[in-house]
Scaffold this motif. Sequence first.
Motif, PDB file in Angstrom:
ATOM      1  N   GLY A   3       0.869  -1.338   0.130  1.00  0.00           N
ATOM      2  CA  GLY A   3       0.040   0.090  -0.021  1.00  0.00           C
ATOM      3  C   GLY A   3       0.795   1.264   0.130  1.00  0.00           C
ATOM      4  O   GLY A   3       2.130   1.137   0.757  1.00  0.00           O
ATOM      5  N   THR A   4       0.533   2.209  -0.510  1.00  0.00           N
ATOM      6  CA  THR A   4       1.108   3.643  -0.633  1.00  0.00           C
ATOM      7  C   THR A   4       1.247   4.502   0.470  1.00  0.00           C
ATOM      8  O   THR A   4       2.185   4.865   0.990  1.00  0.00           O
ATOM      9  CB  THR A   4       0.546   4.210  -1.708  1.00  0.00           C
ATOM     10  OG1 THR A   4      -0.813   4.382  -1.895  1.00  0.00           O
ATOM     11  CG2 THR A   4       1.209   3.829  -3.141  1.00  0.00           C
ATOM     12  N   SER A   5      -0.119   4.568   1.208  1.00  0.00           N
ATOM     13  CA  SER A   5      -0.082   5.233   2.437  1.00  0.00           C
ATOM     14  C   SER A   5       0.198   4.461   3.647  1.00  0.00           C
ATOM     15  O   SER A   5      -0.175   5.047   4.773  1.00  0.00           O
ATOM     16  CB  SER A   5      -1.253   6.240   2.604  1.00  0.00           C
ATOM     17  OG  SER A   5      -2.637   5.113   2.293  1.00  0.00           O
ATOM     18  N   GLY A   6       0.611   3.251   3.395  1.00  0.00           N
ATOM     19  CA  GLY A   6       0.661   2.403   4.960  1.00  0.00           C
ATOM     20  C   GLY A   6      -0.616   2.034   5.242  1.00  0.00           C
ATOM     21  O   GLY A   6      -1.768   2.394   5.045  1.00  0.00           O
ATOM     22  N   PRO A   7      -0.753   0.612   5.952  1.00  0.00           N
ATOM     23  CA  PRO A   7      -1.830   0.128   6.256  1.00  0.00           C
ATOM     24  C   PRO A   7      -2.687   0.826   7.354  1.00  0.00           C
ATOM     25  O   PRO A   7      -1.877   1.217   7.947  1.00  0.00           O
ATOM     26  CB  PRO A   7      -1.527  -1.216   6.535  1.00  0.00           C
ATOM     27  CG  PRO A   7      -0.124  -1.562   6.835  1.00  0.00           C
ATOM     28  CD  PRO A   7       0.586  -0.158   6.241  1.00  0.00           C
ATOM     29  N   ALA A   8      -3.822   0.605   7.599  1.00  0.00           N
ATOM     30  CA  ALA A   8      -4.646   1.079   8.638  1.00  0.00           C
ATOM     31  C   ALA A   8      -4.933  -0.285   9.560  1.00  0.00           C
ATOM     32  O   ALA A   8      -4.801  -1.478   9.087  1.00  0.00           O
ATOM     33  CB  ALA A   8      -5.931   1.506   8.372  1.00  0.00           C
ATOM     34  N   ALA A   9      -5.087  -0.235  11.023  1.00  0.00           N
ATOM     35  CA  ALA A   9      -5.301  -1.126  11.857  1.00  0.00           C
ATOM     36  C   ALA A   9      -6.547  -1.047  12.403  1.00  0.00           C
ATOM     37  O   ALA A   9      -7.010   0.181  12.714  1.00  0.00           O
ATOM     38  CB  ALA A   9      -4.154  -1.563  12.826  1.00  0.00           C
ATOM     39  N   LEU A  10      -7.285  -2.405  12.571  1.00  0.00           N
ATOM     40  CA  LEU A  10      -8.459  -2.336  13.292  1.00  0.00           C
ATOM     41  C   LEU A  10      -8.323  -3.173  14.390  1.00  0.00           C
ATOM     42  O   LEU A  10      -8.238  -4.469  14.228  1.00  0.00           O
ATOM     43  CB  LEU A  10      -9.638  -2.893  12.238  1.00  0.00           C
ATOM     44  CG  LEU A  10      -9.833  -2.386  11.135  1.00  0.00           C
ATOM     45  CD1 LEU A  10     -11.199  -2.950  10.414  1.00  0.00           C
ATOM     46  CD2 LEU A  10     -10.179  -0.859  10.971  1.00  0.00           C
ATOM     47  N   LEU A  11      -8.440  -2.631  15.612  1.00  0.00           N
ATOM     48  CA  LEU A  11      -7.895  -3.457  16.960  1.00  0.00           C
ATOM     49  C   LEU A  11      -9.531  -3.650  17.447  1.00  0.00           C
ATOM     50  O   LEU A  11     -10.114  -2.914  17.947  1.00  0.00           O
ATOM     51  CB  LEU A  11      -7.037  -2.538  17.729  1.00  0.00           C
ATOM     52  CG  LEU A  11      -6.640  -3.453  19.063  1.00  0.00           C
ATOM     53  CD1 LEU A  11      -5.908  -4.579  18.646  1.00  0.00           C
ATOM     54  CD2 LEU A  11      -5.704  -2.382  19.736  1.00  0.00           C
ATOM     55  N   LEU A  12      -9.687  -5.142  17.782  1.00  0.00           N
ATOM     56  CA  LEU A  12     -10.870  -5.417  18.363  1.00  0.00           C
ATOM     57  C   LEU A  12     -10.805  -5.619  19.860  1.00  0.00           C
ATOM     58  O   LEU A  12     -10.174  -6.595  20.046  1.00  0.00           O
ATOM     59  CB  LEU A  12     -11.116  -6.841  17.495  1.00  0.00           C
ATOM     60  CG  LEU A  12     -11.421  -6.669  15.958  1.00  0.00           C
ATOM     61  CD1 LEU A  12     -11.937  -7.983  15.468  1.00  0.00           C
ATOM     62  CD2 LEU A  12     -12.332  -5.692  15.700  1.00  0.00           C
ATOM     63  N   ALA A  13     -11.562  -4.734  20.284  1.00  0.00           N
ATOM     64  CA  ALA A  13     -11.612  -5.071  22.004  1.00  0.00           C
ATOM     65  C   ALA A  13     -12.872  -4.848  22.753  1.00  0.00           C
ATOM     66  O   ALA A  13     -13.210  -4.602  23.630  1.00  0.00           O
ATOM     67  CB  ALA A  13     -10.587  -3.703  22.690  1.00  0.00           C
ATOM     68  N   ALA A  14     -13.960  -5.098  21.650  1.00  0.00           N
ATOM     69  CA  ALA A  14     -15.257  -5.029  22.193  1.00  0.00           C
ATOM     70  C   ALA A  14     -15.874  -5.987  22.838  1.00  0.00           C
ATOM     71  O   ALA A  14     -17.166  -6.041  23.136  1.00  0.00           O
ATOM     72  CB  ALA A  14     -16.089  -4.340  21.029  1.00  0.00           C
TER      73      ALA A  14
END
Length: 218
Positions: A3-14
């Motif tokens: 990816g060009t802008s770097g990955p995003a992360a979804l952290l699951l804590a719910a």
Amino acid sequence: MAGTSGPAALLLAAGSGERLGVGRPKAFVELAGRPMLEWSLAALRAAGVTDIVVALPPGVPAPAGVRGVPGGAARSASVRAALAEVSADVVLVHDAARPLVTPDVFARVADALSGADCAIAAARVADTVKEADASGTVVATLDRSRLWAVQTPQAFRRDVLARALDVSEDVLARATDDAWLVERAGGSVRVVETSPANFKVTTPHDLRLAEILLRERC
Ligand code: CTP
Ligand code: MG
């Protein structure tokens, strides 16, 4: 990473942490001196991931420096809620319940996305795995050399994950990981071999083990 802008992360804590049984959400239980989810946040930051959205239980504020969203009733509903907050081409989904993750694993799954719709951390299965019917009679012994115990992080192209999550609440509730949703939509999923040490804290035994291993790191 891909990816060009770097990955995003979804952290699951719910999640509520029923099986841990401490009477409050598992991701916020203290583990080797910090709330459990802080271990994954530190590993993500060490991997250079700065765009992080945390899916949270109702009424729980987001940790400093990250965006929070209210999670859903099922794990993949929490993923869907968090995904709505990011626009990166590559998305890393990680369970806060895996505090032993190391920074290199995020980079490895993101890199393995080239040529696949989804790449998932997974450990080889050490035990012999048998299938039994409802009465407890074994009906099959599976070929262990082809079996993988699936973990997080799991890396996705954003559009693939969004399409895979565009299903009924009933299907979302049956998903124990998001890669399955990609599989059932016909997408390709690649395993990235990781250590069994990246286990999920589910029971009080897991919590004790994680405490010992993380204290060793400090
Ligand atoms: N999770 C989530 N939203 C949900 C359910 C789970 O964000 N509706 C997260 C949990 O916080 C955890 C991860 O998904 O980090 C893996 O889920 P699991 O180990 O099942 O955690 P809990 O659902 O909290 O535990 P239990 O199933 O024992 O209640
Ligand atoms: Mg659960």
